[in-house]
Design an enzyme around this catalytic site. Sequence first.
Site, PDB file in Angstrom:
ATOM      1  N   GLY A  18       0.820  -1.214   0.000  1.00  0.00           N
ATOM      2  CA  GLY A  18       0.000   0.000   0.000  1.00  0.00           C
ATOM      3  C   GLY A  18       0.850   1.258   0.000  1.00  0.00           C
ATOM      4  O   GLY A  18       2.084   1.195   0.008  1.00  0.00           O
ATOM      5  N   GLY A  44      -3.738  -2.661  -2.286  1.00  0.00           N
ATOM      6  CA  GLY A  44      -2.326  -2.364  -2.548  1.00  0.00           C
ATOM      7  C   GLY A  44      -1.934  -2.790  -3.958  1.00  0.00           C
ATOM      8  O   GLY A  44      -2.696  -3.470  -4.647  1.00  0.00           O
ATOM      9  N   VAL A  65      -4.344 -11.110   6.279  1.00  0.00           N
ATOM     10  CA  VAL A  65      -4.063 -11.218   7.723  1.00  0.00           C
ATOM     11  C   VAL A  65      -5.295 -11.552   8.565  1.00  0.00           C
ATOM     12  O   VAL A  65      -5.179 -11.792   9.764  1.00  0.00           O
ATOM     13  CB  VAL A  65      -3.377  -9.950   8.301  1.00  0.00           C
ATOM     14  CG1 VAL A  65      -2.019  -9.733   7.649  1.00  0.00           C
ATOM     15  CG2 VAL A  65      -4.260  -8.714   8.163  1.00  0.00           C
ATOM     16  N   LYS A  99     -12.974  -6.585   9.135  1.00  0.00           N
ATOM     17  CA  LYS A  99     -12.213  -7.787   9.506  1.00  0.00           C
ATOM     18  C   LYS A  99     -10.715  -7.521   9.650  1.00  0.00           C
ATOM     19  O   LYS A  99     -10.068  -8.040  10.560  1.00  0.00           O
ATOM     20  CB  LYS A  99     -12.461  -8.911   8.485  1.00  0.00           C
ATOM     21  CG  LYS A  99     -13.824  -9.575   8.678  1.00  0.00           C
ATOM     22  CD  LYS A  99     -14.176 -10.510   7.545  1.00  0.00           C
ATOM     23  CE  LYS A  99     -13.342 -11.771   7.564  1.00  0.00           C
ATOM     24  NZ  LYS A  99     -13.755 -12.703   6.475  1.00  0.00           N
ATOM     25  N   ASN A 107      -5.028 -11.580  15.113  1.00  0.00           N
ATOM     26  CA  ASN A 107      -4.030 -12.554  14.646  1.00  0.00           C
ATOM     27  C   ASN A 107      -2.608 -12.027  14.822  1.00  0.00           C
ATOM     28  O   ASN A 107      -1.701 -12.744  15.262  1.00  0.00           O
ATOM     29  CB  ASN A 107      -4.245 -12.873  13.159  1.00  0.00           C
ATOM     30  CG  ASN A 107      -5.465 -13.739  12.934  1.00  0.00           C
ATOM     31  OD1 ASN A 107      -5.893 -14.472  13.840  1.00  0.00           O
ATOM     32  ND2 ASN A 107      -6.036 -13.680  11.749  1.00  0.00           N
ATOM     33  N   GLY A 110      -1.445 -11.969  18.356  1.00  0.00           N
ATOM     34  CA  GLY A 110      -1.055 -13.325  18.760  1.00  0.00           C
ATOM     35  C   GLY A 110       0.354 -13.643  18.281  1.00  0.00           C
ATOM     36  O   GLY A 110       1.171 -14.203  19.022  1.00  0.00           O
ATOM     37  N   LYS A 113       2.902 -11.728  20.329  1.00  0.00           N
ATOM     38  CA  LYS A 113       3.059 -12.322  21.661  1.00  0.00           C
ATOM     39  C   LYS A 113       3.963 -13.549  21.576  1.00  0.00           C
ATOM     40  O   LYS A 113       4.880 -13.725  22.372  1.00  0.00           O
ATOM     41  CB  LYS A 113       1.664 -12.695  22.180  1.00  0.00           C
ATOM     42  CG  LYS A 113       1.597 -13.222  23.571  1.00  0.00           C
ATOM     43  CD  LYS A 113       0.142 -13.140  24.059  1.00  0.00           C
ATOM     44  CE  LYS A 113      -0.141 -14.173  25.116  1.00  0.00           C
ATOM     45  NZ  LYS A 113      -0.676 -15.444  24.569  1.00  0.00           N
ATOM     46  N   TYR A 153     -14.895   1.590   9.125  1.00  0.00           N
ATOM     47  CA  TYR A 153     -13.467   1.916   9.262  1.00  0.00           C
ATOM     48  C   TYR A 153     -13.181   2.451  10.669  1.00  0.00           C
ATOM     49  O   TYR A 153     -12.312   1.952  11.371  1.00  0.00           O
ATOM     50  CB  TYR A 153     -13.107   2.966   8.217  1.00  0.00           C
ATOM     51  CG  TYR A 153     -11.651   3.365   8.171  1.00  0.00           C
ATOM     52  CD1 TYR A 153     -10.673   2.438   7.815  1.00  0.00           C
ATOM     53  CD2 TYR A 153     -11.257   4.672   8.440  1.00  0.00           C
ATOM     54  CE1 TYR A 153      -9.334   2.820   7.745  1.00  0.00           C
ATOM     55  CE2 TYR A 153      -9.933   5.057   8.363  1.00  0.00           C
ATOM     56  CZ  TYR A 153      -8.968   4.132   8.011  1.00  0.00           C
ATOM     57  OH  TYR A 153      -7.649   4.507   7.935  1.00  0.00           O
TER      58      TYR A 153
END
Length: 323
Positions: A18, A44, A65, A99, A107, A110, A113, A153
């Site tokens: 992008g 993008g 993603v 989403k 995601n 996670g 982490k 958004y």
Amino acid sequence: MSSNHSSQKRILITGAAGFLGSHLCDRFIKEGYHVIGMDNLVTGSKRNIEHLFPLKEFEFYFHDVTKFVHVPGKLDYILHFASPASPIDYLKIPIQTLKVGSLGTHNLLGLAKEKKARFLIASTSEIYGDPMVHPQNEEYWGNVNPIGPRGVYDEAKRFMEAITMAYHTYHGLDTRIIRIFNTYGPRMRLDDGRALPAFFGQAIRGEDITVFGDGSQTRSFCYVDDLVEGIYRLLMSDYVFPVNIGNPDEITIKEFAEEIIRLTGTDQKIVYKPLPKDDPKQRQPDITRAKEILGWEPKVSRAEGLKITFEYFKNVVSRSEIS
Ligand code: UDP
């Protein structure tokens, strides 16, 4: 010579193809990082990063993603910049917009982490909605219509901030939140429906300039190199609360259209179209926090930034006319 040794920092940048993501890839390559760019190419374009493909410091993952994200090896940093970001785009793909800000962020948190990576999210001035406070500082909570056209958004980005803060608080994840105000420069999409590419495209093609409403609404435009510097400094800082990055130089959209007409040397006339629903009436960042904490302020004037951007769009228009 490339340094492929284990001390080389590795960074994952989502939305790499992008406008902002691709400039970030360039910056971190320049800083000596190994850059993993991820994008599903919905908004993008590979063209923005094709110059990086020959480099062994750069890898491209074609991935959405919102699905489980797997990246082998260590990661020191994750920058989450994947999202449609113009009103036209998120009206066209509202569910994907929600989403990528929610499931996608979850995601990637996670992953951060798991890898013990520092995580920075691209939030936005849109979280202030149609602001009742002017200029907007980070303490202001905003005035957003959750079910309006921009809600998909704005609310995704608000959720993104909330879940990022929760991972910081509950999991001790090292996080950063940047609130990006209107930014422009080379690699913006000519057809993304935003005012700046729309005005340039119209002026260069000799069409009328479409100003929405009476053009009295304001925006404050930041040149992309200034924004990237702000992101870099925030990432390297230890500050976990949101920081506005933008250029406080505020202008009405009508004056902005006139500026672009003058710069392009055309004599296009302005035509007025209906103002889209929930279009914010005014927007200007209060950048006191960025100045104090990051020692950052924009350096590129609108006159300079627009000149560079004009050159870019001239080439894009002539390319698209040839092909
Ligand atoms: N705008 C306009 N003509 C266009 C596109 C946009 O007058 O062809 C207006 C739009 O209604 C808004 C401002 O320009 O008031 C900035 O719009 P943009 O989409 O660039 O950014 P955002 O509204 O997300 O800040």
